[in-house]
Design a protein around this motif. Structure first.
Motif, short mmCIF file in Angstrom:
data_model
loop_
_atom_site.label_atom_id
_atom_site.label_comp_id
_atom_site.label_asym_id
_atom_site.label_seq_id
_atom_site.Cartn_x
_atom_site.Cartn_y
_atom_site.Cartn_z
N VAL A 58 31.81 46.62 25.62
CA VAL A 58 32.81 46.77 26.68
C VAL A 58 33.33 45.38 27.02
CG1 VAL A 58 33.29 47.53 29.03
CG2 VAL A 58 31.63 48.79 27.63
N ARG A 59 34.65 45.24 26.98
CA ARG A 59 35.30 44.00 27.43
C ARG A 59 36.32 44.41 28.46
NH1 ARG A 59 34.95 39.49 23.58
NH2 ARG A 59 32.75 39.60 23.09
N GLY A 60 36.39 43.65 29.57
CA GLY A 60 37.35 44.01 30.59
C GLY A 60 37.84 42.83 31.40
N ILE A 61 39.02 43.01 31.97
CA ILE A 61 39.58 42.02 32.87
C ILE A 61 39.94 42.69 34.20
CG2 ILE A 61 40.47 40.55 31.02
CD1 ILE A 61 43.29 41.73 31.71
N ALA A 62 39.94 41.87 35.27
CA ALA A 62 40.33 42.35 36.59
C ALA A 62 41.27 41.32 37.22
CB ALA A 62 39.10 42.55 37.46
N ASN A 64 45.04 41.12 40.11
CA ASN A 64 45.98 41.80 41.02
C ASN A 64 45.28 42.79 41.95
OD1 ASN A 64 48.15 40.42 39.82
ND2 ASN A 64 48.30 41.98 38.22
N GLY A 65 44.06 42.49 42.35
CA GLY A 65 43.33 43.37 43.26
C GLY A 65 42.54 44.49 42.60
N ALA A 66 42.41 44.44 41.29
CA ALA A 66 41.62 45.46 40.58
C ALA A 66 40.13 45.24 40.85
CB ALA A 66 41.89 45.39 39.08
N ARG A 67 39.40 46.34 40.95
CA ARG A 67 37.95 46.31 41.10
C ARG A 67 37.36 47.08 39.92
NH1 ARG A 67 40.46 47.25 45.47
NH2 ARG A 67 40.00 49.46 45.60
N VAL A 68 36.72 46.36 39.03
CA VAL A 68 36.18 46.95 37.80
C VAL A 68 34.66 47.07 37.94
CG1 VAL A 68 35.88 46.66 35.32
CG2 VAL A 68 38.05 46.02 36.40
N LYS A 69 34.15 48.27 37.67
CA LYS A 69 32.70 48.49 37.70
C LYS A 69 32.32 49.23 36.42
CE LYS A 69 28.86 50.51 40.18
NZ LYS A 69 28.43 51.35 41.29
N LEU A 92 35.88 39.72 32.89
CA LEU A 92 36.53 38.49 33.30
C LEU A 92 37.36 38.76 34.55
CD1 LEU A 92 36.80 35.59 32.13
CD2 LEU A 92 38.77 36.42 30.83
N VAL A 93 37.11 38.00 35.62
CA VAL A 93 37.86 38.12 36.88
C VAL A 93 38.91 37.02 36.89
CG1 VAL A 93 37.71 38.12 39.39
CG2 VAL A 93 35.83 39.07 38.04
N LEU A 94 40.17 37.40 37.09
CA LEU A 94 41.27 36.44 36.93
C LEU A 94 41.89 35.95 38.23
CD1 LEU A 94 42.96 38.13 33.85
CD2 LEU A 94 41.40 36.17 33.88
N ASP A 95 41.47 36.47 39.38
CA ASP A 95 41.99 35.95 40.65
C ASP A 95 41.01 36.25 41.78
OD1 ASP A 95 42.43 38.63 41.55
OD2 ASP A 95 44.46 38.64 40.71
N GLY A 96 41.31 35.73 42.95
CA GLY A 96 40.42 35.89 44.10
C GLY A 96 40.50 37.24 44.77
N LYS A 97 41.49 38.07 44.43
CA LYS A 97 41.65 39.39 45.04
C LYS A 97 40.89 40.47 44.27
CE LYS A 97 46.08 39.46 44.60
NZ LYS A 97 47.50 39.87 44.63
N ALA A 119 25.02 41.42 29.62
CA ALA A 119 26.12 41.61 30.55
C ALA A 119 26.50 40.27 31.17
CB ALA A 119 25.73 42.60 31.65
N THR A 120 27.81 40.02 31.25
CA THR A 120 28.30 38.83 31.92
C THR A 120 29.54 39.19 32.73
OG1 THR A 120 29.70 38.16 30.06
CG2 THR A 120 27.49 37.24 30.13
N VAL A 121 29.69 38.53 33.86
CA VAL A 121 30.89 38.60 34.67
C VAL A 121 31.24 37.16 35.01
CG1 VAL A 121 31.92 39.38 36.84
CG2 VAL A 121 30.27 40.84 35.65
N GLY A 122 32.47 36.77 34.72
CA GLY A 122 32.84 35.39 34.98
C GLY A 122 34.33 35.21 35.18
N ARG A 123 34.69 33.95 35.26
CA ARG A 123 36.10 33.57 35.42
C ARG A 123 36.54 32.80 34.18
NH1 ARG A 123 37.99 34.80 40.24
NH2 ARG A 123 36.57 35.14 41.95
#
Length: 154
Positions: A58-62, A64-69, A92-97, A119-123
């Motif tokens: 699984v690869r994902g980005i978030a 514009n206010g998206a919340r990915v779980k 990958l989280v791309l902004d502060g929202k 599992a990793t979550v990062g910027r």
């Protein structure tokens, strides 16, 4: 191999059932959380019999206010000896929202298996960004290049 791309908010459940010895399944999921909302993915690799092989990526980005779980489970029954399975989640989280959560789990009742998860979550890596900016690429295009490279690896 099965490939799924998620582009809209909502809940998705994917259950991979292994019912016959020798079965091999590979699942690749791309989550493009580019609009505000909840993107939830629940994946289960359920091994009922032995000598099966599975792999979930699984690869994902978030942004514009998206919340990915993403929640993933490798489940191996007591009689399912000789199973090999791997679960990988990278977000990958791309902004502060925006936000992202990865929750891998193993439920193993058999004792002769190979099962693992990562599992990793990062910027966006600032060194990668600096490298591209130093070569005259604007920030918007540099981020786009990094994100596309991240997603295209699968």
């Amino acid at each position: 191999m099965r490939r799924v791309e998620i582009r809209r908010p909502g809940v998705r459940r994917i259950n991979l059932k292994y019912l016959n010895e020798g079965e091999e399944k590979e699942l690749i999921v791309l989550i493009r959380g580019e609009e505000q909302g909840e993107y939830q993915l629940d994946v289960v690799s359920d091994h009922k019999v032995g000598r099966t092989f599975g792999r979930v990526i699984v690869r994902g980005i978030a942004k514009n206010g998206a919340r990915v779980k993403v929640s993933g489970l490798i489940k191996i029954a007591k009689q399912a000896q000789g199973v090999e399975d791997f679960l990988e989640m990278k977000l990958l989280v791309l902004d502060g929202k925006s936000s992202a959560v990865a929750e891998p789990k193993l439920e193993i009742m058999a004792n002769e298996v190979k099962a693992s998860h990562a599992a990793t979550v990062g910027r966006v890596d600032e060194e990668e960004m600096f490298y591209l900016l130093a070569r005259g690429i604007c920030r918007k295009n540099a981020e786009k290049m990094i994100v596309e490279g991240f997603l295209e690896k699968v």
